[in-house]
Design an enzyme around this catalytic site. Structure first.
Site, PDB file in Angstrom:
ATOM      1  N   THR A  47       0.770  -1.263  -0.120  1.00  0.00           N
ATOM      2  CA  THR A  47       0.113   0.029  -0.026  1.00  0.00           C
ATOM      3  C   THR A  47       0.891   1.179   0.109  1.00  0.00           C
ATOM      4  OG1 THR A  47      -1.743  -1.169   1.204  1.00  0.00           O
ATOM      5  CG2 THR A  47      -1.764   1.223   1.388  1.00  0.00           C
ATOM      6  N   TYR A 109       5.365 -12.133  -9.990  1.00  0.00           N
ATOM      7  CA  TYR A 109       5.552 -11.868 -11.553  1.00  0.00           C
ATOM      8  C   TYR A 109       6.340 -13.347 -11.918  1.00  0.00           C
ATOM      9  CZ  TYR A 109       6.988 -10.795 -16.219  1.00  0.00           C
ATOM     10  OH  TYR A 109       7.027 -10.504 -17.580  1.00  0.00           O
ATOM     11  N   TYR A 135       3.395 -13.279   3.453  1.00  0.00           N
ATOM     12  CA  TYR A 135       2.432 -12.090   2.922  1.00  0.00           C
ATOM     13  C   TYR A 135       1.904 -12.935   1.626  1.00  0.00           C
ATOM     14  CZ  TYR A 135       0.046  -7.985   1.294  1.00  0.00           C
ATOM     15  OH  TYR A 135      -0.850  -7.279   0.812  1.00  0.00           O
ATOM     16  N   ARG A 140      -2.153  -9.796  -6.404  1.00  0.00           N
ATOM     17  CA  ARG A 140      -0.942  -9.016  -6.845  1.00  0.00           C
ATOM     18  C   ARG A 140       0.409  -9.891  -7.317  1.00  0.00           C
ATOM     19  NH1 ARG A 140      -0.856  -3.374  -5.623  1.00  0.00           N
ATOM     20  NH2 ARG A 140      -2.687  -2.751  -4.303  1.00  0.00           N
ATOM     21  N   LYS A 164       0.313 -13.180   6.857  1.00  0.00           N
ATOM     22  CA  LYS A 164      -0.605 -12.184   6.549  1.00  0.00           C
ATOM     23  C   LYS A 164      -1.225 -12.815   5.277  1.00  0.00           C
ATOM     24  CE  LYS A 164      -1.711  -7.558   4.477  1.00  0.00           C
ATOM     25  NZ  LYS A 164      -0.974  -6.183   3.934  1.00  0.00           N
ATOM     26  N   ILE A 206      -4.031  -6.809   9.236  1.00  0.00           N
ATOM     27  CA  ILE A 206      -2.882  -5.666   8.712  1.00  0.00           C
ATOM     28  C   ILE A 206      -4.240  -5.054   7.752  1.00  0.00           C
ATOM     29  CG2 ILE A 206      -1.154  -4.867   7.646  1.00  0.00           C
ATOM     30  CD1 ILE A 206       0.416  -7.268   8.818  1.00  0.00           C
TER      31      ILE A 206
END
Length: 292
Positions: A47, A109, A135, A140, A164, A206
């Site tokens: 973020t 990626y 995470y 993403r 997370k 989070i």
């Protein structure tokens, strides 16, 4: 690691119109979330638009955050990449003495196999001077870290202490919660799913939304962890429309629109992130006006 129970916030990086970092706004944001009851902050999470920050800017943000938080609450530092060697090198050189833990996003990626993800995190955990929080955010990264991989890391790698989880897959989340080591924390990374995930046994959140809604969001998490589900449910539905607006186009464009309307910072970004559309911006403004 009990300090990671409760509500954390993934801090945005405020920019000015000329794209330089707005340090005054970042200080104001840190005070805002602490005064709102947030339990800890995460500096340089996704973020925070970290892909657009230089190495020097990242170091400056870490140092600035430590200084302005001033040990009032714990600080977690985000250090992640798809190049394992680069992450290891940054762990060895970043100023982490005042950090409670490191949050490291799954490699993106390159879409490695589950074994590749395991070995990536094992190398990071061995190099990190601080405990590591996994995470998983496949929306993403392009690759889901399965429950089996998460549990293998949790059971086999000593310096990995938490996860997370932002896959949005409730069945996967419940499998991790059910089979995790006793002292391993599972933390929600989905604001809109935080309440049901806490009810299933997660240890905290989070949050993106807590950048603006610090008081209501932290109160919701506290109520849920105290098993006061009616109080937590009321706060969840109070915020539900805001979650939809916040993530309708892009994160952090959505949360920065809320923060701009709240007088905390400008809606300024570095490409490829751009402000929300004028139509969404008006809906956000109308929502805030309606809920003053």
């Amino acid at each position: 690691m009990e300090q990671l129970r409760g509500s954390g916030v993934a801090l945005v990086t405020p920019f000015k119109a000329n794209e330089s970092i707005d340090w005054n706004a970042l200080e104001k944001l840190i005070d805002h979330v602490i005064n709102g009851g947030i339990d800890y902050v995460v500096s340089l999470g996704t973020t925070g638009e970290t892909p657009t920050l230089s190495a020097e800017e990242k170091l400056d943000i870490i140092k600035f955050t430590f200084e302005k938080v001033n040990k009032r609450i714990p600080v977690v530092v985000g250090i992640g990449d798809y190049n394992t060697r680069d992450v290891v090198k940054r762990l060895e050189t970043c100023p982490l003495d005042e950090a409670i833990a490191v949050l490291s996003v799954a490699p993106y990626y390159s879409k490695p196999s589950q074994e590749g993800i395991f070995q990536h995190y094992k190398a990071i955990a061995q190099a990190s001077p601080k405990p590591v929080i996994l995470y998983n955010v496949p929306g993403r990264t392009g690759r889901n870290m399965t429950a089996d991989t998460t549990l293998r890391l949790a059971h086999e790698v000593e310096n990995i202490v938490a996860m997370k989880e932002a896959s949005g897959d409730m069945v996967q989340c419940m499998q991790i919660i059910k089979d995790k080591p006793k002292d391993f924390l599972v933390i929600s990374g989905d604001d809109a799913l935080a309440l049901p995930q806490l009810a299933c046994g997660m240890d905290g959140v989070i949050s993106v939304a807590a950048n603006y809604f610090a008081a209501d969001f932290s109160a919701m998490v506290k109520a849920a962890l105290a098993n006061n589900i009616p109080a937590a449910r009321a706060l969840h539905y109070k915020l539900h429309e805001a979650f939809d607006l916040m993530f309708a186009e892009n994160n952090p464009a959505g949360i920065k629109a809320f923060l701009q309307h709240g007088g905390l910072m400008e809606q300024a970004f570095r490409l490829p992130v751009v402000p929300v559309s004028s139509g969404l911006n008006e809906k956000i403004k109308a929502y805030l006006d309606k809920n003053k």
